[in-house]
Every structure is written in structure tokens, then in C-alpha cells.
Design an enzyme around this catalytic site. Structure first.
Site, PDB file in Angstrom:
ATOM      1  N   LYS A 127       0.839  -1.205   0.000  1.00 49.13           N
ATOM      2  CA  LYS A 127       0.000   0.000   0.000  1.00 49.13           C
ATOM      3  C   LYS A 127       0.871   1.252   0.000  1.00 49.13           C
ATOM      4  O   LYS A 127       0.563   2.239  -0.668  1.00 49.13           O
ATOM      5  CB  LYS A 127      -0.945  -0.026   1.211  1.00 49.13           C
ATOM      6  CG  LYS A 127      -2.057  -1.063   1.044  1.00 49.13           C
ATOM      7  CD  LYS A 127      -2.779  -1.372   2.337  1.00 49.13           C
ATOM      8  CE  LYS A 127      -3.722  -2.559   2.134  1.00 49.13           C
ATOM      9  NZ  LYS A 127      -4.391  -3.003   3.359  1.00 49.13           N
TER      10      LYS A 127
ATOM     11  N   ASP B 190     -11.104   2.488   3.988  1.00 45.54           N
ATOM     12  CA  ASP B 190     -11.408   1.065   3.788  1.00 45.54           C
ATOM     13  C   ASP B 190     -12.922   0.838   3.677  1.00 45.54           C
ATOM     14  O   ASP B 190     -13.370  -0.235   3.299  1.00 45.54           O
ATOM     15  CB  ASP B 190     -10.890   0.238   4.977  1.00 45.54           C
ATOM     16  CG  ASP B 190      -9.480  -0.287   4.740  1.00 45.54           C
ATOM     17  OD1 ASP B 190      -9.114  -0.483   3.572  1.00 45.54           O
ATOM     18  OD2 ASP B 190      -8.763  -0.501   5.738  1.00 45.54           O
TER      19      ASP B 190
ATOM     20  N   GLN C 191      -4.170  -1.875   9.641  1.00 46.02           N
ATOM     21  CA  GLN C 191      -4.069  -3.196   9.019  1.00 46.02           C
ATOM     22  C   GLN C 191      -4.611  -4.279   9.953  1.00 46.02           C
ATOM     23  O   GLN C 191      -4.196  -4.377  11.105  1.00 46.02           O
ATOM     24  CB  GLN C 191      -2.605  -3.476   8.647  1.00 46.02           C
ATOM     25  CG  GLN C 191      -2.390  -4.744   7.865  1.00 46.02           C
ATOM     26  CD  GLN C 191      -3.038  -4.716   6.467  1.00 46.02           C
ATOM     27  OE1 GLN C 191      -2.976  -3.720   5.771  1.00 46.02           O
ATOM     28  NE2 GLN C 191      -3.669  -5.816   6.097  1.00 46.02           N
TER      29      GLN C 191
END
Ligand code: NAP
Length: 279
Positions: free
Chosen positions: A49, A116, A93
Site C-alpha cells: 500500500k 477502507d 491493518q
């Protein structure tokens, strides 16, 4: 023989588009990336990412915390990032070490920085068709269907797996794209009878070899979201690729299918967030 959907090439196009739009902003978008602990798979995802951010002209702010970080320390970091104007998106994460409550962390991220699309506010907005962001994996699948001009309106769509991050939002987005959607899970009896009806079959279960050629209708588009390690240690999906490819009209490989698109859609969400924040 099916057309192989090239997720890598399409993701490169999407990222190039993001990069060129980022160039027109008054400041670069910023992504805060929180990684707690030293899970090697998570570390690989996070590095990926951060590399995407660099490629798109997006700043990334890494926050590596030890595995035994107290919950309040993590929540306080999220609150600080919520107030930081250089940060447009916050990504924590998952999975987190077991003593940390992932839901609590997600709920603490300000919805306008929830790139997200896991926060219940954004999930709700999506479910009523007014999304601020779309969850990256299902959004990546929809982008593939659009790019390859695979029609969804009036089509029978079958989604395997009902997780909050993939299966459920996937079913929702296909419904919003006028598909007629069936969502299957571990308690679905005679799943084969349902999958054989599918014009579009999306598998997001996490079991190598789950989707056999017998389960697929001639000419179906088959999208394999899963990322498993096969018995040989190689990355594979749920679909028996070699057997299904001759029968399908379109098929995604693993790797090189949905995975790169998921990452590209995160960059799109960051661009959206930065614009909303006046960049
Ligand atoms: P998950 O949370 O473990 O959910 C798996 C789902 O599959 C559950 O809903 C489960 O049903 C269902 N299931 C289990 N066995 C089944 C069976 N025999 N038949 C039908 N359904 C069955 O997994 P996830 O997070 O959604 O991820 C799914 C896969 O996608 C994994 O391989 C993951 O690595 C991959 N993934 C890939 C990307 C990407 O970017 N490509 C992103 C995210 C995830 P129940 O609800 O009844 O238990």
C-alpha cells in the site's frame, strides 16, 4: 476459452488516473498506515500500500506499533490522526493482535477518513446507495466488470462468502447494479444448483478448489476473490482455474486478478477523501 481479466493492467490504469488527478490538487493526499505487531503477511500488505501511495503521488505516514501496544494507546493515535489535516485516510491493518478490539478501532476512525469503508456509517451509506467510499475489494470487482463490459443488469449473480468486507458488500453493489443476487455461505444447501444458474459468479470463501467446472454455467463470468496457499505453497484462489477457464466467458487469475484492483481502489478512495477535505 475465457478471456482472462488482467487485474494488474487495469489497476495500473486506475493508478495512473489517480496520479494525474493528484497532480491537479493543491496538496498531496495523505494516508496514515497503522501496523500493530509483526505479522509477516500484514507487513507485506502494508509495504504494498505504501508503494502504491508513492506511485500515485500520495504521502504515506507509517505508524509501526509493537504487538503489546495497549488499546488506549492505539485509540489515542487514531484520535490524533483524525485531527491531523495532512491525513485524509486512516488505515489500520487487520488482523490486530487478540487483545485489541478491531471493531472499536474501526468505530474510532472518523468516517470521512475511513478509506477502507469499514465504519458502520459508511456501510450504511453504501447500503442506501449514497456511498462516500466503497469497500476496496468489491469496488475493484465492479470496476473490472465495467471495464470488460460484462453486463450486470438483469443478470443472475451468485456470491460465495458473506463476510462484512467482501461477500456482503459485493452482493450489495451487484444489487445496486441491477443484478439479481444470491448470497451463499457455509450453511447454504446444494450450492452447486445455485452456482450453475450464475451469469456472474464471485467466489470469496478461501478454499482452494471449491469452485469446480461442474458448478459453472457455460459462458459465465467467474471472479475469484480468494487468496489461498495451495498444497504446493503457491498462491491460488477458490476456483479450479484450469478446469473452469475453457467453460467461462471471463475469468480472473490468482494472482493478478482482484488483488491489484483492491489496492488501486484504495488509491481512488484517498483521492476522493482528499478532495472532500479541500485538497
Ligand atoms: P471470511 O471472513 O473467512 O469469510 C469466508 C466466507 O466464506 C464466510 O461467509 C463463510 O460462511 C463462507 N464459507 C466457508 N466455507 C464455505 C463453503 N464451503 N461454501 C460456501 N461458503 C463458505 O473471508 P473473507 O475475509 O471474506 O475473505 C475470503 C477470501 O478472499 C480469502 O481467501 C481472503 O484471503 C480473500 N480476500 C482477498 C482480497 C483481495 O484483495 N483479493 C481481499 C479480501 C479477502 P459463514 O459466514 O457461514 O462462516
Amino acid at each position: 476459452m475465457a478471456v482472462r481479466i488482467d487485474g494488474k493492467a487495469l489497476a495500473a490504469q486506475v493508478k495512473a488516473r489517480v496520479r494525474s488527478e493528484v497532480g491537479t490538487l493543491s496538496r498531496p493526499p495523505g494516508l496514515a498506515v497503522i501496523l500493530v505487531g509483526d505479522d509477516p503477511a500484514s507487513a507485506v500488505y502494508v509495504r504494498g500500500k505504501e508503494a502504491d501511495c508513492a506511485e500515485c503521488g500520495i504521502r504515506s505516514f507509517p505508524h509501526r506499533l509493537p504487538a503489546d501496544t495497549p488499546e488506549e494507546t492505539l485509540l489515542e493515535l487514531v484520535r490524533q490522526l483524525n485531527e491531523d489535516d495532512a491525513v485524509d485516510g486512516i488505515l489500520c491493518q487487520l488482523p490486530l493482535p487478540p487483545h485489541l478490539d478491531a471493531d472499536l478501532v474501526i468505530h474510532t476512525i472518523r468516517p470521512d477518513k475511513d478509506v477502507d469503508c469499514f465504519h458502520p456509517f459508511n456501510v450504511g451509506q453504501m447500503s442506501i446507495g449514497r456511498p462516500a467510499f466503497l469497500p476496496c475489494t468489491p469496488a475493484g470487482v465492479m470496476e473490472m466488470l465495467r471495464y470488460y463490459q460484462i453486463p450486470t443488469a438483469g443478470k443472475r449473480c451468485v456470491v460465495l462468502g458473506r463476510s462484512n468486507i467482501v461477500g456482503k458488500p459485493m452482493a450489495m453493489l451487484l444489487t445496486q447494479a441491477d443484478g439479481t443476487v444470491t448470497l451463499c455461505h457455509s450453511r447454504t444447501p446444494d450450492m452447486e444448483a445455485l452456482t450453475r444458474e450464475a451469469d456472474i459468479l464471485v467466489s470469496a470463501v478461501g478454499r482452494p478448489g471449491l469452485v469446480t467446472a461442474e458448478m459453472v454455467k457455460e459462458g459465465a463470468a467467474v471472479i475469484d476473490v480468494a487468496m489461498n496457499r495451495g498444497p504446493d505453497g503457491k498462491l491460488c484462489g477458490d476456483v479450479d482455474f484450469a478446469a473452469v477457464e475453457p467453460k467461462a466467458s471471463y475469468i480472473t487469475p490468482v494472482p493478478g486478478g482482484v488483488g491489484p484492483m483492491t489496492r488501486a481502489m484504495l488509491m481512488c478512495n484517498l483521492l476522493t477523501a482528499a478532495k472532500k477535505h479541500g485538497a
